[in-house]
Every structure is written in C-alpha cells, then in structure tokens.
Design a protein around this motif. Structure first.
Motif, PDB file in Angstrom:
ATOM      1  N   SER A  14       4.487 -12.760   8.165  1.00  0.00           N
ATOM      2  CA  SER A  14       3.947 -11.399   8.084  1.00  0.00           C
ATOM      3  C   SER A  14       3.950 -10.735   9.460  1.00  0.00           C
ATOM      4  CB  SER A  14       2.541 -11.407   7.463  1.00  0.00           C
ATOM      5  OG  SER A  14       1.538 -11.247   8.433  1.00  0.00           O
ATOM      6  N   TYR A  16       1.953  -8.353  10.741  1.00  0.00           N
ATOM      7  CA  TYR A  16       0.684  -8.101  11.437  1.00  0.00           C
ATOM      8  C   TYR A  16      -0.132  -9.349  11.737  1.00  0.00           C
ATOM      9  CZ  TYR A  16       1.724  -3.223  10.597  1.00  0.00           C
ATOM     10  OH  TYR A  16       2.331  -1.996  10.602  1.00  0.00           O
ATOM     11  N   GLN A  52      -6.126  -6.194  -0.658  1.00  0.00           N
ATOM     12  CA  GLN A  52      -5.364  -7.431  -0.442  1.00  0.00           C
ATOM     13  C   GLN A  52      -4.770  -7.569   0.950  1.00  0.00           C
ATOM     14  OE1 GLN A  52      -4.527  -4.771  -2.089  1.00  0.00           O
ATOM     15  NE2 GLN A  52      -2.432  -4.224  -1.592  1.00  0.00           N
ATOM     16  N   GLN A  53      -5.007  -6.565   1.819  1.00  0.00           N
ATOM     17  CA  GLN A  53      -4.322  -6.620   3.116  1.00  0.00           C
ATOM     18  C   GLN A  53      -4.836  -7.740   4.010  1.00  0.00           C
ATOM     19  OE1 GLN A  53      -4.168  -3.011   5.346  1.00  0.00           O
ATOM     20  NE2 GLN A  53      -2.326  -2.346   4.286  1.00  0.00           N
ATOM     21  N   PHE A  54      -3.955  -8.342   4.727  1.00  0.00           N
ATOM     22  CA  PHE A  54      -4.307  -9.328   5.741  1.00  0.00           C
ATOM     23  C   PHE A  54      -3.501  -8.992   7.004  1.00  0.00           C
ATOM     24  CE2 PHE A  54      -0.319 -11.614   5.372  1.00  0.00           C
ATOM     25  CZ  PHE A  54       0.073 -11.361   4.068  1.00  0.00           C
ATOM     26  N   ASP A  67      -8.094  -6.041   9.911  1.00  0.00           N
ATOM     27  CA  ASP A  67      -7.233  -5.129  10.662  1.00  0.00           C
ATOM     28  C   ASP A  67      -7.018  -5.700  12.072  1.00  0.00           C
ATOM     29  OD1 ASP A  67      -5.728  -3.098  11.699  1.00  0.00           O
ATOM     30  OD2 ASP A  67      -7.000  -1.484  10.936  1.00  0.00           O
ATOM     31  N   GLY A  68      -5.754  -6.028  12.349  1.00  0.00           N
ATOM     32  CA  GLY A  68      -5.426  -6.717  13.602  1.00  0.00           C
ATOM     33  C   GLY A  68      -6.065  -6.131  14.846  1.00  0.00           C
ATOM     34  N   TYR A 316      -4.457   6.751   9.131  1.00  0.00           N
ATOM     35  CA  TYR A 316      -4.610   5.479   9.838  1.00  0.00           C
ATOM     36  C   TYR A 316      -3.862   5.535  11.183  1.00  0.00           C
ATOM     37  CZ  TYR A 316      -4.500   0.662  11.219  1.00  0.00           C
ATOM     38  OH  TYR A 316      -4.639  -0.482  11.960  1.00  0.00           O
TER      39      TYR A 316
HETATM   40  N1  LIG Z   1      -3.183  -2.236  10.010  1.00  0.00           N
HETATM   41  C1  LIG Z   1      -3.191  -3.545   9.425  1.00  0.00           C
HETATM   42  C2  LIG Z   1      -1.942  -3.718   8.559  1.00  0.00           C
HETATM   43  C3  LIG Z   1      -1.974  -4.987   7.766  1.00  0.00           C
HETATM   44  C4  LIG Z   1      -0.825  -5.105   6.794  1.00  0.00           C
HETATM   45  O1  LIG Z   1      -0.176  -4.113   6.408  1.00  0.00           O
HETATM   46  N2  LIG Z   1      -0.578  -6.349   6.394  1.00  0.00           N
HETATM   47  C5  LIG Z   1       0.463  -6.633   5.439  1.00  0.00           C
HETATM   48  C6  LIG Z   1       0.947  -8.049   5.650  1.00  0.00           C
HETATM   49  S1  LIG Z   1       1.811  -8.189   7.174  1.00  0.00           S
HETATM   50  C7  LIG Z   1      -0.165  -6.563   4.057  1.00  0.00           C
HETATM   51  O2  LIG Z   1      -1.227  -7.071   3.843  1.00  0.00           O
HETATM   52  N3  LIG Z   1       0.531  -5.908   3.148  1.00  0.00           N
HETATM   53  C8  LIG Z   1       0.110  -5.828   1.782  1.00  0.00           C
HETATM   54  C9  LIG Z   1      -0.348  -4.441   1.412  1.00  0.00           C
HETATM   55  O3  LIG Z   1      -0.388  -3.561   2.287  1.00  0.00           O
HETATM   56  O4  LIG Z   1      -0.660  -4.260   0.251  1.00  0.00           O
HETATM   57  C10 LIG Z   1      -3.242  -4.595  10.552  1.00  0.00           C
HETATM   58  O5  LIG Z   1      -2.767  -4.310  11.665  1.00  0.00           O
HETATM   59  O6  LIG Z   1      -3.792  -5.674  10.334  1.00  0.00           O
END
Ligand SMILES: N[C@@H](CCC(=O)N[C@@H](CS)C(=O)NCC(=O)O)C(=O)O
Length: 371
Positions: A14, A16, A52-54, A67-68, A316
């Motif tokens: 991934s 982020y 679900q974001q990670f 959020d990173g 964002y």
């Molecule tokens: N701004 C967030 C972005 C996180 C992000 O977009 N993560 C991706 C994985 S690399 C994710 O979870 N995507 C699934 C989605 O957005 O539904 C960060 O920097 O952590």
C-alpha cells in the motif's frame, strides 16, 4: 506480542503504509504489523474509525490513530527521541512540503505503473485478493475476500479517467515524471545520505510513500530501472525500509543536490497546488462553520508538468496544503527573508504565501469547516 506493542494495520503493497512503517522503524518503537485482511478491516478498522482506510495504528494505551500524517505527528509527540521533525523552522516547512507533495500529488504518476500496463493490472487484482484473504479460515469470508479484491481493483481502475490516466499523453507524462524524479533523487542520494542531510526526517518518510509500496514492490518497469540504474536511490529505499538501524547523528541542511529536485517538483506540481487552493477559496468560505467539510471541491483545470489535466480537487488536499502554509507562517520573521529566497528559487513561494480565507480542522477522523 507484548502489551507495549503498537499494532499497525498496513500492507507492504500500500502507498500510504510506507511512511508510518518507516516512522515506527526509525524511532525504534515496538510494533506488530497485523496486515489488512478482510477480518481486520471489518472488525477492527471500520469498527474503530468508521471506514476501511488504512494505515491505522492501535496504541498500547487504547488510542486509535488514523491518516499517515496525523499518525506520524502523534508518534513524534509521544516519542520525541530520534526526532523526525527538524528543529529549524525553515527545514520543518520544507519537510512538510515534501511530505505533502508525496502524499497528495505524486499519486498520479505512481498509480500509472500499477493500473495501466496490462501485466501489472492483472497482478494488482491477485495482490488485493491475497492481502484480503491472508490468514482467513472461514470459507465464506475467504470467498468474500476474493470477490472484494476484484471489486476494489475495478473500482480503482474506473477512477483512472478522473485523473487523465486513460489518455496516452498523461500516461506518457506519468512515466517521464517518475523517471526524472528517480534520477534527481539518485543524484541527491549520491552526495547526501537523506533528504535533508545526515539523518532521516519527515521528508524521507514522505518520499518512502512514493517509492515503496507501488514503485519498488510492484513488478513494473519503474521497479526494474530503480534497481538497475539508480543504485543510490535503491540503497536509500532499502535503508529506509529498515530504519531502526539508521544513525540519528549529524546535521540537517538543504544540500545543493536537493534544489534541482524541488525545482522540478514545482515545475510539475505547483500549478496543481495553486489550483486546489483556488478551488477551496471558491467553495469553503460559503460553508457554515462547524459543519463537515464537503469532500469534493469540484474539478480543476490544471497542469501536470506541461500537460493539461482536468481533475477533481478535494477538501482533504486543501487541508494538507493548509498544514504546509501554517508551517511557513510559523517561521520567525528574522528567518523569513532567507526562506522566501529559497522558496522563490525552488518555485513554491506563492503556495506557501497563500492566505486561505477558510480553515479546516480534523475531529474524530473527519474534516470540519472551522470558524
Ligand atoms: N490520507 C490517508 C490515505 C490512506 C489511503 O488512501 N489508504 C489506502 C491504502 S494505501 C486505502 O485505504 N484505500 C482504500 C479506500 O480508500 O477505500 C493517509 O495518508 O493515510
């Protein structure tokens, strides 16, 4: 796992995840990476954060970080040893600028390599299915993971036209930009150990997002040219991935070799930053203070290097730019002239001097319009 371990929801592939992992590594914090299978996403991530974001980090004291950029700020506040933020306020601003460029603007060239060429596109579907299904024993959940891997991949591919990546000239531009950035980074790392001098900072963590999960790990052309042609960059990437072993000694400074890279980044991306701020200026002042910020700010007609590009702007990204501007505003008056000279030379002065007529703030993982 000990009770002191941080738990990191992240995946090697991934984009982020790389910054947060590199931060935990460099700070030598005990952590366990618990993956992103479907059960972890449903039962831990969505339950704790609402979507679900990670990456997501579960702290030993029960705090949940998401959020990173926020995770890294929180880890720095909790563990100031082996700092990733430079003390000098000009370098702080440059670090934040580089982190923001990597997270919000580099994504276009980087997603090309995974989702446009036929061979990586197919590989990408299998990779998502593997990550979602990893360690899942329940057959129904395993079937769901398989199906979701396919759905997520087609959803990401369906978004390519939004950022112009269905068009040949933007696809070509993405490759040209990636190659030039890798070449400039390689020249920089040939002379200077890390982005801002002798040890890693937030700027290195940011660039790890750009370099690791897609470019370096995907079986794509970029991964091969980094390994074969850009040995200093290759060496930096692998060091940053195991950052616990990196010394925190030495000085921080802007090396001469960083300047051409930053100039190229402004040639490529500063218009997009300015256009995003303009879209925020148009929309956000009309929003009622205290309400949730609109996710989208409409389409912007902008450029990617010398190519015209029409793409959506988001609140964002505006919030991320607000953080860069705040870092610029925090520079003491006595240091401003020197900083302005540097920013003017590297092409980011007008972005940093922008005065937004709005303010966004994060609360409980959501962005709100501040009064
Ligand atoms: N701004 C967030 C972005 C996180 C992000 O977009 N993560 C991706 C994985 S690399 C994710 O979870 N995507 C699934 C989605 O957005 O539904 C960060 O920097 O952590």
């Amino acid at each position: 796992m000990t009770l002191q371990d941080y738990e990191l929801v992240a995946a090697q592939h991934s984009y982020y995840s790389a910054k947060v992992r590199a931060c935990l590594q460099y700070k030598r914090l005990p952590y366990q990476e618990i993956g992103t299978n479907i059960e972890t996403i449903l039962n831990r991530v969505i339950t704790a954060t609402g979507n679900q974001q990670f990456p997501v980090v579960f702290c030993p004291d029960g705090t949940v970080l998401k959020d990173g950029c926020d995770i890294v700020e929180a880890l720095e506040a909790r563990h100031p040893e082996r700092p990733i933020m430079p003390e000098n306020s000009q370098l702080k601003c440059v670090a934040k600028l580089i982190e923001t460029l990597a997270d919000e603007f580099f994504v276009i060239p980087m997603i090309y390599y995974r989702w446009v060429p036929e061979e990586t596109k197919q590989w990408g579907v299998g990779m998502f299915q593997m990550l979602l299904g990893k360690g899942i024993e329940n057959p129904d959940m395993a079937a769901l993971a398989e199906q979701m891997g396919e759905t997520i991949s087609s959803e990401i591919r369906s978004r390519l036209p939004k950022v112009g990546l269905d068009r040949k000239h933007i696809q070509d531009k993405a490759q040209e930009i990636t190659k030039e950035v890798c070449s400039l980074l390689d020249k920089h790392f040939a002379k200077t150990p890390y982005m801002l001098g002798d040890h890693p900072t937030l700027a290195d963590l940011g660039i790890m997002n750009t370099m690791w999960g897609h470019l370096y790990l995907d079986p794509c052309k970029a991964s091969m040219f980094i390994r074969k042609d850009y040995l200093h960059l290759n060496n930096w990437i692998t060091n940053m991935h195991s950052g616990a072993g990196i010394s925190d000694q030495g000085e921080l400074y802007i090396a001469d070799t960083l300047v051409p890279l930053l100039r190229y980044l402004s040639d490529t991306l500063a218009n997009m930053m300015t256009d995003t701020l303009a879209a925020a200026d148009k929309t956000l002042p009309a929003a009622e203070a205290g309400t949730e910020a609109p996710a989208g700010l409409g389409r912007i007609e902008t450029t990617l290097l010398d190519a015209e590009l029409s793409r959506p702007a988001t609140s964002y990204t505006a919030w991320r730019l607000q953080k860069v501007i705040e870092q610029y505003q925090a520079i003491p008056a006595t240091q401003k002239p020197a900083m302005d000279d540097l920013l003017s030379d590297i092409g980011f002065l007008s972005v940093c001097q922008h005065q937004p007529k709005w303010r966004l703030q994060k609360d409980n993982f959501k962005l709100f319009v501040a009064s």
